[in-house]
Enzyme design. Structure first.
Site, PDB file in Angstrom:
ATOM      1  N   PRO A   2       1.033  -1.137   0.035  1.00  0.00           N
ATOM      2  CA  PRO A   2      -0.022   0.012  -0.042  1.00  0.00           C
ATOM      3  C   PRO A   2       0.771   1.190  -0.032  1.00  0.00           C
ATOM      4  O   PRO A   2       1.548   1.298   1.034  1.00  0.00           O
ATOM      5  CB  PRO A   2      -0.909  -0.232   1.236  1.00  0.00           C
ATOM      6  CG  PRO A   2      -0.920  -1.698   1.638  1.00  0.00           C
ATOM      7  CD  PRO A   2       0.349  -1.942   1.135  1.00  0.00           C
ATOM      8  N   GLU A   3       0.601   1.938  -0.943  1.00  0.00           N
ATOM      9  CA  GLU A   3       1.379   3.310  -1.416  1.00  0.00           C
ATOM     10  C   GLU A   3       0.239   4.414  -1.307  1.00  0.00           C
ATOM     11  O   GLU A   3      -0.871   3.970  -0.811  1.00  0.00           O
ATOM     12  CB  GLU A   3       2.138   3.229  -2.456  1.00  0.00           C
ATOM     13  CG  GLU A   3       3.365   2.404  -2.149  1.00  0.00           C
ATOM     14  CD  GLU A   3       4.458   2.241  -3.277  1.00  0.00           C
ATOM     15  OE1 GLU A   3       4.635   3.230  -4.072  1.00  0.00           O
ATOM     16  OE2 GLU A   3       4.992   1.231  -3.601  1.00  0.00           O
ATOM     17  N   LYS A  62       1.092   7.599   2.955  1.00  0.00           N
ATOM     18  CA  LYS A  62       0.910   6.317   3.415  1.00  0.00           C
ATOM     19  C   LYS A  62       0.023   6.094   4.933  1.00  0.00           C
ATOM     20  O   LYS A  62      -0.362   5.180   5.250  1.00  0.00           O
ATOM     21  CB  LYS A  62       2.114   5.604   3.620  1.00  0.00           C
ATOM     22  CG  LYS A  62       2.971   5.294   2.222  1.00  0.00           C
ATOM     23  CD  LYS A  62       4.190   4.720   2.507  1.00  0.00           C
ATOM     24  CE  LYS A  62       5.127   4.620   1.282  1.00  0.00           C
ATOM     25  NZ  LYS A  62       6.209   3.680   1.576  1.00  0.00           N
ATOM     26  N   ARG A 127       2.001  -9.559   8.336  1.00  0.00           N
ATOM     27  CA  ARG A 127       3.240  -9.410   8.741  1.00  0.00           C
ATOM     28  C   ARG A 127       3.560  -8.567   9.916  1.00  0.00           C
ATOM     29  O   ARG A 127       4.433  -8.425  10.507  1.00  0.00           O
ATOM     30  CB  ARG A 127       3.999  -9.210   7.526  1.00  0.00           C
ATOM     31  CG  ARG A 127       4.094 -10.003   6.376  1.00  0.00           C
ATOM     32  CD  ARG A 127       5.285  -9.744   5.343  1.00  0.00           C
ATOM     33  NE  ARG A 127       4.874 -10.368   4.305  1.00  0.00           N
ATOM     34  CZ  ARG A 127       5.484 -10.032   2.864  1.00  0.00           C
ATOM     35  NH1 ARG A 127       6.505  -9.003   3.039  1.00  0.00           N
ATOM     36  NH2 ARG A 127       5.142 -10.462   1.853  1.00  0.00           N
ATOM     37  N   LYS A 174      20.832  17.784  -0.958  1.00  0.00           N
ATOM     38  CA  LYS A 174      21.181  16.201  -0.662  1.00  0.00           C
ATOM     39  C   LYS A 174      22.139  15.741  -1.844  1.00  0.00           C
ATOM     40  O   LYS A 174      21.884  15.762  -3.033  1.00  0.00           O
ATOM     41  CB  LYS A 174      19.969  15.558  -0.357  1.00  0.00           C
ATOM     42  CG  LYS A 174      19.238  16.030   1.029  1.00  0.00           C
ATOM     43  CD  LYS A 174      17.862  15.146   1.068  1.00  0.00           C
ATOM     44  CE  LYS A 174      16.956  15.719   2.099  1.00  0.00           C
ATOM     45  NZ  LYS A 174      17.382  15.504   3.281  1.00  0.00           N
ATOM     46  N   ASN A 193       7.666   1.900  -3.385  1.00  0.00           N
ATOM     47  CA  ASN A 193       8.598   1.563  -4.369  1.00  0.00           C
ATOM     48  C   ASN A 193       8.040   1.651  -5.881  1.00  0.00           C
ATOM     49  O   ASN A 193       8.847   1.934  -6.682  1.00  0.00           O
ATOM     50  CB  ASN A 193       8.865   0.092  -3.879  1.00  0.00           C
ATOM     51  CG  ASN A 193      10.393  -0.625  -4.552  1.00  0.00           C
ATOM     52  OD1 ASN A 193      11.242   0.266  -4.455  1.00  0.00           O
ATOM     53  ND2 ASN A 193      10.425  -1.593  -4.812  1.00  0.00           N
TER      54      ASN A 193
END
Length: 384
Positions: A2-3, A62, A127, A174, A193
């Site tokens: 899930p994003e 998220k 999980r 950065k 991802n």
């Protein structure tokens, strides 16, 4: 997995089915990880929710939460395999299997079940990398509280913040692989991802390239891609079949038997470790135009292995079933995103940046908090 778009899907169903309804009763299962790591308990959650009315459902990247008739409000994160299931409507973004369609209620791996009288909602997580916390704040102040305030702007609801100028300053400040920067929720909320891979593919940027080496033109293209991918994916509530034509993930997501080493056009797809995650890259489209992190060489790039046919009931069948599990693990690693990752390690002083190298820098975990995952990673999975 899930994003931003999958969470938007759940928020959609929560608004549709829960808003305006009062929670008649709550069932919970104590879990020292899902509740405990977020600073609460299942019994406290039960007490806080029973008898309250759901006023709204909201999202930042998220994270998502229910706005209740009075505080505290439940703030949730799915981790890698968390989800919300409803007793009266299917919320999945894929075609559920026959076993899932016939699953008894409450569903397996449930952590809480909210009963509204005319239906129930359950949080499930196989999980146990999801998080359920209670936030004692006014509804309008939720995004000013931890952990939301430590996370970056949401590409869909914070377009006025995530401007081209803001992104340019962020990238130039950065020196990390651009994929790692995108995965770090402290920078931008909601990009995991698969969204990161799709964004970089659309922007024609190689995931290993250092963020501060991108040209003005590349940064502009990246900004457009972030907004396009996130807005489009949220618009179709994460349903792969409805993604725009020409998207990399419309081809890669789903169908385990598909050859994922090449696009239908014949263009090669390679898989690299960037930011601690497996990244799908199309080299003919995503070319390196600047320095990249130097931990591995290009000869370590590997194509994703093709699934082999197996015969059930034989040694080959057993081997095939084992291979199928490995393939599923690899897909999990490619398309699921966990924020329970250790902070990125700095490059050693004598490690020079070179072209044609791959990064192993890992994105930071939830800002300001210790890493919560207690399990070890194995074959792309986490065990808690």
């Amino acid at each position: 997995m899930p994003e931003i778009s999958e969470v938007a899907r759940i928020v959609h169903y929560l608004k549709k089915n829960l808003v305006g309804k009062t929670i008649k009763s709550v069932q919970v299962q104590e879990d020292e990880i899902i509740y405990g790591k977020a600073g609460t308990t299942a019994s406290a959650f039960k007490t806080a929710m029973t008898g309250k009315t759901v006023v709204d459902a909201r999202q930042q990247g998220k994270y998502f939460w229910l706005v209740m008739s009075k505080p505290p409000h439940p703030l949730m994160h799915f981790g890698m395999t968390g989800w919300i299931k409803l007793s009266n409507e299917d919320t999945t973004y894929y075609r559920p299997s026959k076993a899932e369609q016939e699953e008894a209620w409450p569903p397996r791996f449930w952590k809480f079940v909210l009963d509204f009288g005319d239906g129930q909602a359950a949080f499930v997580d196989k999980r146990r990398l999801g998080r359920i916390r209670l936030v004692d704040a006014k509804a309008e102040d939720m995004r000013k509280t931890t952990p939301l305030k430590e996370n970056g702007p949401d590409p869909v609801i914070d377009k006025d913040i995530l401007t081209l100028d803001w992104l340019s300053k962020k990238l130039r400040s950065k020196k990390v692989p651009i994929k790692a920067l995108l995965l770090d929720q402290a920078n931008i909320s909601g990009i995991g991802n698969w969204v990161g891979d799709e964004t970089l593919y659309q922007a024609k940027i190689h995931p290993e390239q250092y963020s501060n080496t991108l040209s003005d033109a590349q940064i502009k293209q990246l900004h457009l891609a972030i907004m396009h991918v996130c807005t489009s994916a949220v618009g179709v509530l994460g349903k792969k079949e409805d993604f725009p034509d020409g998207w990399l993930m419309k081809y890669l997501l789903g169908d385990e038997k598909k050859d994922k080493s090449r696009l239908p056009s014949g263009e090669k797809i390679i898989y690299l470790k960037v930011g601690g995650r497996t990244s799908a890259v199309v080299p003919s489209v995503q070319k390196k135009t600047g320095d990249v992190a130097g931990d591995f060489s290009e000869d370590e790039e590997e194509e994703e292995p093709k699934p082999k046919k197996a015969v059930n009931g034989t040694a080959a069948g057993k081997k095939g079933r084992k291979k199928k599990q490995v393939d599923e693990d690899e897909d999990d690693e490619l398309f699921e995103e966990s924020d329970e990752q250790p902070p990125a390690k700095k490059q050693k002083g004598n490690a020079k940046a070179t072209k044609g190298k791959t990064s192993t820098a890992k994105p930071a975990s939830e800002p300001g908090k210790a890493v919560e995952a207690t399990g070890k990673r194995r074959s792309g999975r986490f065990k808690a």
